[in-house]
Design a protein around this motif. Structure first.
Motif, PDB file in Angstrom:
ATOM      1  N   ALA A 134     -26.755  79.065   4.648  1.00  0.00           N
ATOM      2  CA  ALA A 134     -25.392  78.516   4.715  1.00  0.00           C
ATOM      3  C   ALA A 134     -25.153  77.812   6.045  1.00  0.00           C
ATOM      4  O   ALA A 134     -24.555  76.728   6.089  1.00  0.00           O
ATOM      5  CB  ALA A 134     -24.364  79.629   4.497  1.00  0.00           C
ATOM      6  N   ALA A 135     -25.607  78.399   7.141  1.00  0.00           N
ATOM      7  CA  ALA A 135     -25.447  77.779   8.459  1.00  0.00           C
ATOM      8  C   ALA A 135     -26.252  76.488   8.551  1.00  0.00           C
ATOM      9  O   ALA A 135     -25.770  75.485   9.112  1.00  0.00           O
ATOM     10  CB  ALA A 135     -25.875  78.757   9.559  1.00  0.00           C
ATOM     11  N   TRP A 136     -27.459  76.479   8.020  1.00  0.00           N
ATOM     12  CA  TRP A 136     -28.305  75.277   8.037  1.00  0.00           C
ATOM     13  C   TRP A 136     -27.663  74.169   7.199  1.00  0.00           C
ATOM     14  O   TRP A 136     -27.610  73.014   7.608  1.00  0.00           O
ATOM     15  CB  TRP A 136     -29.698  75.623   7.529  1.00  0.00           C
ATOM     16  CG  TRP A 136     -30.651  74.462   7.493  1.00  0.00           C
ATOM     17  CD1 TRP A 136     -31.258  73.946   6.389  1.00  0.00           C
ATOM     18  CD2 TRP A 136     -31.114  73.677   8.593  1.00  0.00           C
ATOM     19  NE1 TRP A 136     -32.067  72.899   6.732  1.00  0.00           N
ATOM     20  CE2 TRP A 136     -31.993  72.710   8.086  1.00  0.00           C
ATOM     21  CE3 TRP A 136     -30.865  73.690   9.960  1.00  0.00           C
ATOM     22  CZ2 TRP A 136     -32.630  71.759   8.871  1.00  0.00           C
ATOM     23  CZ3 TRP A 136     -31.496  72.753  10.763  1.00  0.00           C
ATOM     24  CH2 TRP A 136     -32.362  71.807  10.225  1.00  0.00           C
ATOM     25  N   LYS A 137     -27.144  74.519   6.031  1.00  0.00           N
ATOM     26  CA  LYS A 137     -26.467  73.541   5.175  1.00  0.00           C
ATOM     27  C   LYS A 137     -25.264  72.948   5.909  1.00  0.00           C
ATOM     28  O   LYS A 137     -25.076  71.724   5.903  1.00  0.00           O
ATOM     29  CB  LYS A 137     -26.025  74.202   3.868  1.00  0.00           C
ATOM     30  CG  LYS A 137     -25.247  73.276   2.956  1.00  0.00           C
ATOM     31  CD  LYS A 137     -24.793  73.996   1.695  1.00  0.00           C
ATOM     32  CE  LYS A 137     -23.920  73.091   0.849  1.00  0.00           C
ATOM     33  NZ  LYS A 137     -23.451  73.767  -0.374  1.00  0.00           N
ATOM     34  N   ALA A 138     -24.465  73.784   6.531  1.00  0.00           N
ATOM     35  CA  ALA A 138     -23.292  73.296   7.272  1.00  0.00           C
ATOM     36  C   ALA A 138     -23.707  72.355   8.398  1.00  0.00           C
ATOM     37  O   ALA A 138     -23.061  71.325   8.625  1.00  0.00           O
ATOM     38  CB  ALA A 138     -22.492  74.481   7.823  1.00  0.00           C
ATOM     39  N   LYS A 139     -24.793  72.666   9.087  1.00  0.00           N
ATOM     40  CA  LYS A 139     -25.282  71.808  10.164  1.00  0.00           C
ATOM     41  C   LYS A 139     -25.723  70.460   9.610  1.00  0.00           C
ATOM     42  O   LYS A 139     -25.397  69.412  10.164  1.00  0.00           O
ATOM     43  CB  LYS A 139     -26.450  72.474  10.895  1.00  0.00           C
ATOM     44  CG  LYS A 139     -27.060  71.609  11.997  1.00  0.00           C
ATOM     45  CD  LYS A 139     -28.332  72.234  12.531  1.00  0.00           C
ATOM     46  CE  LYS A 139     -28.954  71.480  13.677  1.00  0.00           C
ATOM     47  NZ  LYS A 139     -29.226  70.089  13.448  1.00  0.00           N
ATOM     48  N   LEU A 140     -26.470  70.471   8.514  1.00  0.00           N
ATOM     49  CA  LEU A 140     -26.932  69.215   7.926  1.00  0.00           C
ATOM     50  C   LEU A 140     -25.761  68.347   7.467  1.00  0.00           C
ATOM     51  O   LEU A 140     -25.766  67.129   7.677  1.00  0.00           O
ATOM     52  CB  LEU A 140     -27.874  69.491   6.747  1.00  0.00           C
ATOM     53  CG  LEU A 140     -29.224  70.116   7.090  1.00  0.00           C
ATOM     54  CD1 LEU A 140     -30.001  70.417   5.808  1.00  0.00           C
ATOM     55  CD2 LEU A 140     -30.032  69.227   8.013  1.00  0.00           C
ATOM     56  N   ILE A 141     -24.768  68.957   6.868  1.00  0.00           N
ATOM     57  CA  ILE A 141     -23.594  68.204   6.425  1.00  0.00           C
ATOM     58  C   ILE A 141     -22.837  67.635   7.624  1.00  0.00           C
ATOM     59  O   ILE A 141     -22.429  66.472   7.615  1.00  0.00           O
ATOM     60  CB  ILE A 141     -22.670  69.082   5.545  1.00  0.00           C
ATOM     61  CG1 ILE A 141     -23.369  69.369   4.212  1.00  0.00           C
ATOM     62  CG2 ILE A 141     -21.316  68.428   5.338  1.00  0.00           C
ATOM     63  CD1 ILE A 141     -22.671  70.394   3.340  1.00  0.00           C
TER      64      ILE A 141
END
Length: 97
Positions: free
Chosen positions: A82-89
């Motif tokens: 979830a943290a990685w997805k938020a960073k990519l977005i």
């Protein structure tokens, strides 16, 4: 005189907030069981990438050695993903309208 080549995954490290997995792969050449040469290749595995709809697509680790798969599965928790997805977005370039 027998030549043999083998592959060793001799260093696997988990680094950073997003638990990237760094792997060092050694190719070993032996002649009559005596090591003659060793070369290294390094690569990094990230938990996933975004698709066109900003869904996280998990990295395919099925071709990785068992020990690398085990480490990835252990450290790539739901919270890490979830943290990685938020960073990519957050890093995406905004589109002009």
């Amino acid at each position: 005189m027998a030549l043999a080549e083998s592959i060793e995954y001799d260093k696997i490290e988990v680094v950073g907030l997003y638990k990237h997995v760094q792997v060092r792969k050694a190719t070993v050449i032996k002649k009559d069981d005596k090591e003659m040469a060793r070369s290294y290749e390094r690569y990094v595995l990230q938990t996933g990438t975004l698709d066109g709809s900003d869904n996280l697509v998990d990295t395919d680790i099925s071709g990785e050695p068992t020990e690398v798969q085990a480490i990835c599965n252990a450290v790539w928790t739901t919270d890490v993903k979830a943290a990685w997805k938020a960073k990519l977005i957050a890093e995406k370039t905004p589109t002009l309208s």
